[in-house]
Motif scaffolding. Sequence first.
Motif, PDB file in Angstrom:
ATOM      1  N   MET A   1      43.549 -24.018   0.599  1.00  0.00           N
ATOM      2  CA  MET A   1      42.254 -23.369   0.474  1.00  0.00           C
ATOM      3  C   MET A   1      41.846 -22.784   1.832  1.00  0.00           C
ATOM      4  SD  MET A   1      38.941 -24.885  -1.370  1.00  0.00           S
ATOM      5  CE  MET A   1      37.420 -24.796  -0.516  1.00  0.00           C
ATOM      6  N   SER A   2      41.262 -21.631   1.815  1.00  0.00           N
ATOM      7  CA  SER A   2      40.874 -20.922   3.034  1.00  0.00           C
ATOM      8  C   SER A   2      39.673 -21.583   3.701  1.00  0.00           C
ATOM      9  CB  SER A   2      40.526 -19.479   2.682  1.00  0.00           C
ATOM     10  OG  SER A   2      40.022 -18.817   3.814  1.00  0.00           O
ATOM     11  N   ASP A   3      39.611 -21.461   5.037  1.00  0.00           N
ATOM     12  CA  ASP A   3      38.465 -21.969   5.788  1.00  0.00           C
ATOM     13  C   ASP A   3      37.264 -21.038   5.684  1.00  0.00           C
ATOM     14  OD1 ASP A   3      39.845 -24.187   6.643  1.00  0.00           O
ATOM     15  OD2 ASP A   3      40.404 -23.309   8.562  1.00  0.00           O
ATOM     16  N   TYR A   4      37.471 -19.831   5.173  1.00  0.00           N
ATOM     17  CA  TYR A   4      36.404 -18.848   5.130  1.00  0.00           C
ATOM     18  C   TYR A   4      35.557 -19.005   3.868  1.00  0.00           C
ATOM     19  CZ  TYR A   4      38.886 -16.601   8.927  1.00  0.00           C
ATOM     20  OH  TYR A   4      39.491 -16.356  10.116  1.00  0.00           O
ATOM     21  N   ALA A   5      34.245 -18.775   4.038  1.00  0.00           N
ATOM     22  CA  ALA A   5      33.315 -18.801   2.914  1.00  0.00           C
ATOM     23  C   ALA A   5      33.398 -17.479   2.158  1.00  0.00           C
ATOM     24  CB  ALA A   5      31.897 -19.024   3.430  1.00  0.00           C
ATOM     25  N   LEU A   6      32.736 -17.415   1.026  1.00  0.00           N
ATOM     26  CA  LEU A   6      32.658 -16.160   0.284  1.00  0.00           C
ATOM     27  C   LEU A   6      31.964 -15.107   1.145  1.00  0.00           C
ATOM     28  CD1 LEU A   6      31.651 -17.525  -3.232  1.00  0.00           C
ATOM     29  CD2 LEU A   6      33.893 -16.691  -2.498  1.00  0.00           C
ATOM     30  N   PRO A   7      32.272 -13.838   0.962  1.00  0.00           N
ATOM     31  CA  PRO A   7      31.642 -12.780   1.762  1.00  0.00           C
ATOM     32  C   PRO A   7      30.127 -12.763   1.584  1.00  0.00           C
ATOM     33  CG  PRO A   7      33.483 -11.910   0.493  1.00  0.00           C
ATOM     34  CD  PRO A   7      33.245 -13.316   0.018  1.00  0.00           C
ATOM     35  N   VAL A   8      29.436 -12.370   2.646  1.00  0.00           N
ATOM     36  CA  VAL A   8      27.986 -12.181   2.600  1.00  0.00           C
ATOM     37  C   VAL A   8      27.677 -10.738   2.963  1.00  0.00           C
ATOM     38  CG1 VAL A   8      27.172 -14.523   3.060  1.00  0.00           C
ATOM     39  CG2 VAL A   8      27.829 -13.066   4.947  1.00  0.00           C
ATOM     40  N   SER A   9      26.575 -10.269   2.475  1.00  0.00           N
ATOM     41  CA  SER A   9      26.148  -8.916   2.776  1.00  0.00           C
ATOM     42  C   SER A   9      24.864  -8.997   3.597  1.00  0.00           C
ATOM     43  CB  SER A   9      25.885  -8.157   1.473  1.00  0.00           C
ATOM     44  OG  SER A   9      25.379  -6.881   1.749  1.00  0.00           O
ATOM     45  N   VAL A  10      24.838  -8.297   4.713  1.00  0.00           N
ATOM     46  CA  VAL A  10      23.652  -8.281   5.566  1.00  0.00           C
ATOM     47  C   VAL A  10      23.311  -6.847   5.928  1.00  0.00           C
ATOM     48  CG1 VAL A  10      24.083 -10.566   6.562  1.00  0.00           C
ATOM     49  CG2 VAL A  10      25.000  -8.552   7.676  1.00  0.00           C
ATOM     50  N   SER A  11      22.056  -6.623   6.232  1.00  0.00           N
ATOM     51  CA  SER A  11      21.615  -5.323   6.732  1.00  0.00           C
ATOM     52  C   SER A  11      21.268  -5.492   8.200  1.00  0.00           C
ATOM     53  CB  SER A  11      20.383  -4.840   5.971  1.00  0.00           C
ATOM     54  OG  SER A  11      20.721  -4.622   4.619  1.00  0.00           O
ATOM     55  N   ILE A  12      21.739  -4.573   9.031  1.00  0.00           N
ATOM     56  CA  ILE A  12      21.451  -4.621  10.457  1.00  0.00           C
ATOM     57  C   ILE A  12      20.912  -3.268  10.891  1.00  0.00           C
ATOM     58  CG2 ILE A  12      23.150  -6.420  10.917  1.00  0.00           C
ATOM     59  CD1 ILE A  12      25.074  -4.328  11.941  1.00  0.00           C
ATOM     60  N   THR A  13      20.267  -3.273  12.044  1.00  0.00           N
ATOM     61  CA  THR A  13      19.705  -2.029  12.565  1.00  0.00           C
ATOM     62  C   THR A  13      20.807  -1.186  13.206  1.00  0.00           C
ATOM     63  OG1 THR A  13      19.255  -2.939  14.764  1.00  0.00           O
ATOM     64  CG2 THR A  13      17.535  -3.228  13.079  1.00  0.00           C
ATOM     65  N   GLN A  14      20.491   0.065  13.475  1.00  0.00           N
ATOM     66  CA  GLN A  14      21.448   0.936  14.154  1.00  0.00           C
ATOM     67  C   GLN A  14      21.770   0.389  15.550  1.00  0.00           C
ATOM     68  OE1 GLN A  14      23.205   3.562  13.045  1.00  0.00           O
ATOM     69  NE2 GLN A  14      22.334   3.216  11.022  1.00  0.00           N
ATOM     70  N   GLU A  15      20.760  -0.152  16.229  1.00  0.00           N
ATOM     71  CA  GLU A  15      20.970  -0.734  17.554  1.00  0.00           C
ATOM     72  C   GLU A  15      21.926  -1.930  17.479  1.00  0.00           C
ATOM     73  OE1 GLU A  15      18.378  -2.469  21.311  1.00  0.00           O
ATOM     74  OE2 GLU A  15      17.408  -2.250  19.366  1.00  0.00           O
ATOM     75  N   GLN A  16      21.732  -2.785  16.474  1.00  0.00           N
ATOM     76  CA  GLN A  16      22.621  -3.935  16.295  1.00  0.00           C
ATOM     77  C   GLN A  16      24.042  -3.480  15.969  1.00  0.00           C
ATOM     78  OE1 GLN A  16      20.266  -5.739  13.236  1.00  0.00           O
ATOM     79  NE2 GLN A  16      19.341  -7.222  14.636  1.00  0.00           N
ATOM     80  N   LEU A  17      24.166  -2.443  15.161  1.00  0.00           N
ATOM     81  CA  LEU A  17      25.479  -1.918  14.811  1.00  0.00           C
ATOM     82  C   LEU A  17      26.191  -1.354  16.040  1.00  0.00           C
ATOM     83  CD1 LEU A  17      27.593  -1.266  12.655  1.00  0.00           C
ATOM     84  CD2 LEU A  17      26.374   0.887  12.249  1.00  0.00           C
ATOM     85  N   ALA A  18      25.455  -0.646  16.875  1.00  0.00           N
ATOM     86  CA  ALA A  18      26.042  -0.095  18.096  1.00  0.00           C
ATOM     87  C   ALA A  18      26.516  -1.222  19.010  1.00  0.00           C
ATOM     88  CB  ALA A  18      25.030   0.794  18.812  1.00  0.00           C
ATOM     89  N   TRP A  19      25.712  -2.275  19.148  1.00  0.00           N
ATOM     90  CA  TRP A  19      26.097  -3.415  19.978  1.00  0.00           C
ATOM     91  C   TRP A  19      27.344  -4.085  19.405  1.00  0.00           C
ATOM     92  CZ3 TRP A  19      26.795  -8.575  19.041  1.00  0.00           C
ATOM     93  CH2 TRP A  19      26.911  -9.396  20.168  1.00  0.00           C
ATOM     94  N   LEU A  20      27.346  -4.286  18.091  1.00  0.00           N
ATOM     95  CA  LEU A  20      28.484  -4.924  17.437  1.00  0.00           C
ATOM     96  C   LEU A  20      29.748  -4.095  17.618  1.00  0.00           C
ATOM     97  CD1 LEU A  20      29.572  -7.151  15.584  1.00  0.00           C
ATOM     98  CD2 LEU A  20      28.783  -5.796  13.643  1.00  0.00           C
ATOM     99  N   ASP A  21      29.647  -2.803  17.422  1.00  0.00           N
ATOM    100  CA  ASP A  21      30.825  -1.948  17.577  1.00  0.00           C
ATOM    101  C   ASP A  21      31.321  -1.929  19.021  1.00  0.00           C
ATOM    102  OD1 ASP A  21      31.035  -1.418  14.891  1.00  0.00           O
ATOM    103  OD2 ASP A  21      30.049   0.536  15.009  1.00  0.00           O
ATOM    104  N   ALA A  22      30.403  -2.010  19.985  1.00  0.00           N
ATOM    105  CA  ALA A  22      30.817  -2.065  21.387  1.00  0.00           C
ATOM    106  C   ALA A  22      31.542  -3.374  21.690  1.00  0.00           C
ATOM    107  CB  ALA A  22      29.603  -1.911  22.292  1.00  0.00           C
TER     108      ALA A  22
END
Length: 67
Positions: A1-22
Amino acid sequence: MSDYALPVSVSITQEQLAWLDARRRHGSLSRSAALRQVLDAVIHREALVAVPDRGSTASEAVAGQGW
């Protein structure tokens, strides 16, 4: 069995997305992996805060960090 949980969906801001991508290290790390690293870092930090230092309580330490 995998250690990962089922996928979750979240909404983030454009600023958070830019930080995450960086943080993805030139695209070599998936967004999911980067988010897991961030969550692991927060969990680790909270574990360190849970050990009271010089008589302070964990809740005082967390409150001092704005959590």
